[in-house]
Design a protein around this motif. Structure first.
Motif, PDB file in Angstrom:
ATOM      1  N   LYS B  48       0.948  -1.288   0.105  1.00 38.75           N
ATOM      2  CA  LYS B  48      -0.041  -0.005  -0.034  1.00 38.75           C
ATOM      3  C   LYS B  48       0.975   1.283   0.012  1.00 38.75           C
ATOM      4  N   LYS B  49       0.811   1.995  -1.061  1.00 35.47           N
ATOM      5  CA  LYS B  49       1.408   3.259  -1.246  1.00 35.47           C
ATOM      6  C   LYS B  49       0.902   4.141  -0.065  1.00 35.47           C
ATOM      7  N   GLY B  50       1.620   5.276   0.206  1.00 36.65           N
ATOM      8  CA  GLY B  50       0.953   6.328   0.755  1.00 36.65           C
ATOM      9  C   GLY B  50       0.757   6.142   2.346  1.00 36.65           C
ATOM     10  N   GLN B  51       1.808   5.334   3.010  1.00 36.44           N
ATOM     11  CA  GLN B  51       1.598   5.275   4.349  1.00 36.44           C
ATOM     12  C   GLN B  51       2.208   6.337   5.111  1.00 36.44           C
ATOM     13  N   ARG B  52       1.528   6.839   5.930  1.00 34.99           N
ATOM     14  CA  ARG B  52       2.150   8.213   6.632  1.00 34.99           C
ATOM     15  C   ARG B  52       3.110   7.574   7.736  1.00 34.99           C
ATOM     16  N   TYR B  86      -6.184  -3.624  -1.471  1.00 32.69           N
ATOM     17  CA  TYR B  86      -4.892  -2.900  -2.198  1.00 32.69           C
ATOM     18  C   TYR B  86      -5.060  -3.404  -3.552  1.00 32.69           C
ATOM     19  N   HIS B  87      -5.335  -2.439  -4.490  1.00 34.78           N
ATOM     20  CA  HIS B  87      -5.249  -2.850  -5.921  1.00 34.78           C
ATOM     21  C   HIS B  87      -4.058  -2.610  -6.563  1.00 34.78           C
ATOM     22  N   ASP B  90      -2.365   0.645  -6.107  1.00 31.32           N
ATOM     23  CA  ASP B  90      -1.718   1.062  -4.822  1.00 31.32           C
ATOM     24  C   ASP B  90      -0.120   0.437  -4.711  1.00 31.32           C
TER      25      ASP B  90
ATOM     26  N   LYS D  48     -10.928   0.453   5.180  1.00 32.12           N
ATOM     27  CA  LYS D  48     -10.610   0.482   3.742  1.00 32.12           C
ATOM     28  C   LYS D  48     -11.626   0.028   2.899  1.00 32.12           C
ATOM     29  N   ALA D  81      -5.089   4.466  10.943  1.00 37.98           N
ATOM     30  CA  ALA D  81      -5.585   4.521   9.628  1.00 37.98           C
ATOM     31  C   ALA D  81      -4.558   5.077   8.878  1.00 37.98           C
ATOM     32  N   GLU D  82      -4.068   6.250   8.961  1.00 41.36           N
ATOM     33  CA  GLU D  82      -3.164   7.238   8.168  1.00 41.36           C
ATOM     34  C   GLU D  82      -1.907   6.279   8.184  1.00 41.36           C
ATOM     35  N   ALA D  83      -1.301   5.637   9.361  1.00 46.56           N
ATOM     36  CA  ALA D  83      -0.285   4.705   9.380  1.00 46.56           C
ATOM     37  C   ALA D  83      -0.050   3.770   8.321  1.00 46.56           C
ATOM     38  N   ARG D  84      -1.419   3.383   8.098  1.00 44.75           N
ATOM     39  CA  ARG D  84      -1.642   2.222   6.977  1.00 44.75           C
ATOM     40  C   ARG D  84      -1.952   2.663   5.563  1.00 44.75           C
ATOM     41  N   GLY D  85      -1.826   3.990   5.404  1.00 45.90           N
ATOM     42  CA  GLY D  85      -2.238   4.568   3.911  1.00 45.90           C
ATOM     43  C   GLY D  85      -3.684   4.506   3.765  1.00 45.90           C
ATOM     44  N   TYR D  86      -4.609   4.477   4.819  1.00 47.45           N
ATOM     45  CA  TYR D  86      -5.874   4.683   4.672  1.00 47.45           C
ATOM     46  C   TYR D  86      -6.314   6.121   5.000  1.00 47.45           C
ATOM     47  N   HIS D  87      -6.646   6.864   3.846  1.00 48.08           N
ATOM     48  CA  HIS D  87      -7.058   8.270   4.169  1.00 48.08           C
ATOM     49  C   HIS D  87      -8.454   8.529   4.036  1.00 48.08           C
TER      50      HIS D  87
END
Lengths: 137, 119, 99, 119, 137, 99
Positions: B48-52, B86-87, B90, D48, D81-87
């Protein structure tokens, strides 16, 4: 041309996590591994249940009825159906008080010819020695 | 020099197992070995891209991209990823998606396999 | 206190259960905790069932999911469903502890 | 009739704990109780959208939407959620995002709290 | 107007999962819970380490150096800094062979006045009885 | 076989370790497995270290992460780093088992 033996060893009970399920799906996928291999090469899995892992082989699991998911029973029977050797440790069954009547012995109703092998840990140890790679779940 | 294939299954945000496998891969590559990495089960979280990045969580995307850049073949279990939503879009660049037989086939030409299972 | 304890594992990694005290204690076996209600490892009841003065419950849906039936349940343990667990939590006990 | 607040932490694709908590919530609401649900840690996987349903995995999105529709207040830990990239845009409709103090505050007016921790 | 006591009880060692970390962040967030509450209402947490959970309080954790993440040591000190009572079971320390010198006793270097409380399980049991809700991690 | 076993937990949920045999056995303690190298629960060495004929290793990074140092490690156990573990896997042993 060659065959690579892999041991998939399940040590934990079902449903707490995907653990046992992943062992089953990965071992069954050996059937299609040849698309990535050279001609004549094959992966030859043995799926082994030891310790609390033997609880995966208990019959009459109602996972679909109660939670809408396939049971590990179903997966094990699919394994037998594609002629994958499935072994279960008989000492562990005995320790946990499981009788042969309580566990999967075959998948005849699905048309499988192969039967579950009730193995001693000594036999399992020998099988692990015969496999170049071990995958413990 | 040898080929090491690692399969990582149970790891998650907050567990140390993915950190372990990336550090081990890095050390193996530094010694000239070839490393293949299969991410399955919960370890597909790397897909998953974009993990903060928070200081409370190990944030491995950068390290992974670095290792992929150095030649670590990294493949994620497609079904496990889809089940988590997660597609394809992602997936971080350089990471492959495949079905489970990819992992088994990789073991064929590996000198060593480290399969990290468990829960 | 009146405490409902939930156990969801076969191999437990805490020992809080052994040490917790409550005037009224209910032990609700769910998920892989159900094995404590049906297995006799080495011929013996699960040590979980040795907790003195406790009432034991097991979730029927989780029993059946794992291939066991009410008939196999240890006589110390009462078989319950989700609705019964709601009543245990809301009416019979004051606090819960998922260990 | 009472108020039950549940906090669900370790659950994941493939574990039974989220299934358990949704079934318990459903049974509690059927008896007229009010249910609040806090999803934190790995249980934020419910935040998600677009998880593909496979027969091998329990697929809970439908059940969750049904319970939210019946009034279950469902909030997901924003940082987890953000840590996992779920926005925000990944969150299913009706689900809230909040910081951890939301959960603690909810316990204040609850008759019972079932905190599902563990690993 | 009232105060609700909550017990946060950590039973497992750090780093295997987020478990202990979530106990720490959630208990510390009691500080800001009042934004969701009526005037004068507060959440009053006690953070308790029992069993293998006491391993979270070992000093000199190098998690940031090796893995780039904050240590549970750091979190515990943050708890003391906001005057949150942090208790550790002394019988469990003894059983695991941990001395007081090995564990966090205070966060003086950060300016915290509150010190760690070394409690017996009996005292912990009483604290759990005094909390209307228990949150086990 | 020449087998490198990895243990990553303090409270183990399998008993494969006790039963596995190997002509040459290495036990590599990583993650929470490191506690077996430093703790003396009830004054005793961890039972993990009783495996006859095995060589024991512990990962220094994981020791230090958890607040322990090499000086506290049981003399039965050798402290190693990631590079050493690579050599153990690739050179000293033929197979691995993460239990």
């Amino acid at each position: 041309m060659g065959a690579l033996k892999l041991c998939f060893v399940v040590q934990r009970p079902p449903y707490k996590s995907e653990n046992a399920r992943l062992a089953l799906t990965h071992s069954i996928s050996s059937q299609t591994a040849e698309i990535h291999l050279d001609d004549g090469d094959t992966i030859v899995p043995t799926l082994i249940f030891v310790g609390d892992g033997v609880l995966n082989a208990v019959k009459n699991q109602q996972a679909m009825k109660h939670y809408g998911v396939t049971s590990t029973e179903n997966h094990i029977k699919n394994g037998l159906l594609i002629d994958m050797p499935v072994w279960i440790c008989k000492e562990d069954m005995q320790r946990l008080g499981l009788t042969e009547a309580q566990v999967i012995t075959d998948a005849e109703e699905m048309g499988a010819e192969l039967k579950m092998k009730f193995a001693s840990f000594d036999e399992i140890q020998k099988e692990m020695e015969a496999c170049p790679h071990l995958l413990f779940f | 020099m040898g080929v090491l294939t690692m399969g990582v299954f149970p790891s998650l945000v907050g567990s140390g197992t993915l950190d372990f496998s990336f550090k081990l891969a890095e050390a193996a590559m530094a010694k000239g070995h070839t490393v293949n990495l299969w991410l399955s089960g919960n370890a597909v979280m790397m897909a998953k891209k974009g993990q903060r990045a928070f200081k409370d969580y190990s944030h491995l995307e950068k390290k992974m991209m670095e290792l992929i850049g150095k030649g670590m073949e990294t493949t994620v279990c497609e079904a496990c990823a889809e089940a988590r939503g997660y597609h394809k879009e992602d997936t971080p660049p350089g990471m492959k998606r495949a079905s489970m037989d990819w992992y088994l086939a990789k073991t064929f030409k590996s000198d060593r396999v480290l399969h990290i299972g468990g829960e | 206190m009146k405490l409902a304890v939930f156990l969801s594992d076969l191999r437990r990694t805490e020992d809080t259960y052994e040490r917790l005290k409550a005037e009224k204690l209910g032990v609700i076996l769910v998920e892989n905790g159900i094995y404590h209600a049906v297995m006799k490892e080495g011929g013996k009841d699960s040590p979980v069932l040795n907790k003195a003065g406790a009432s034991f419950y097991v979730l029927s849906e989780d029993l059946e999911t794992r291939g066991f039936t009410s008939a196999q349940v240890n006589p110390k343990v009462k078989v319950v469903n989700y609705g019964d667990i709601v009543d245990l939590i809301m009416n019979d006990y004051e606090k819960t502890a998922w260990l």
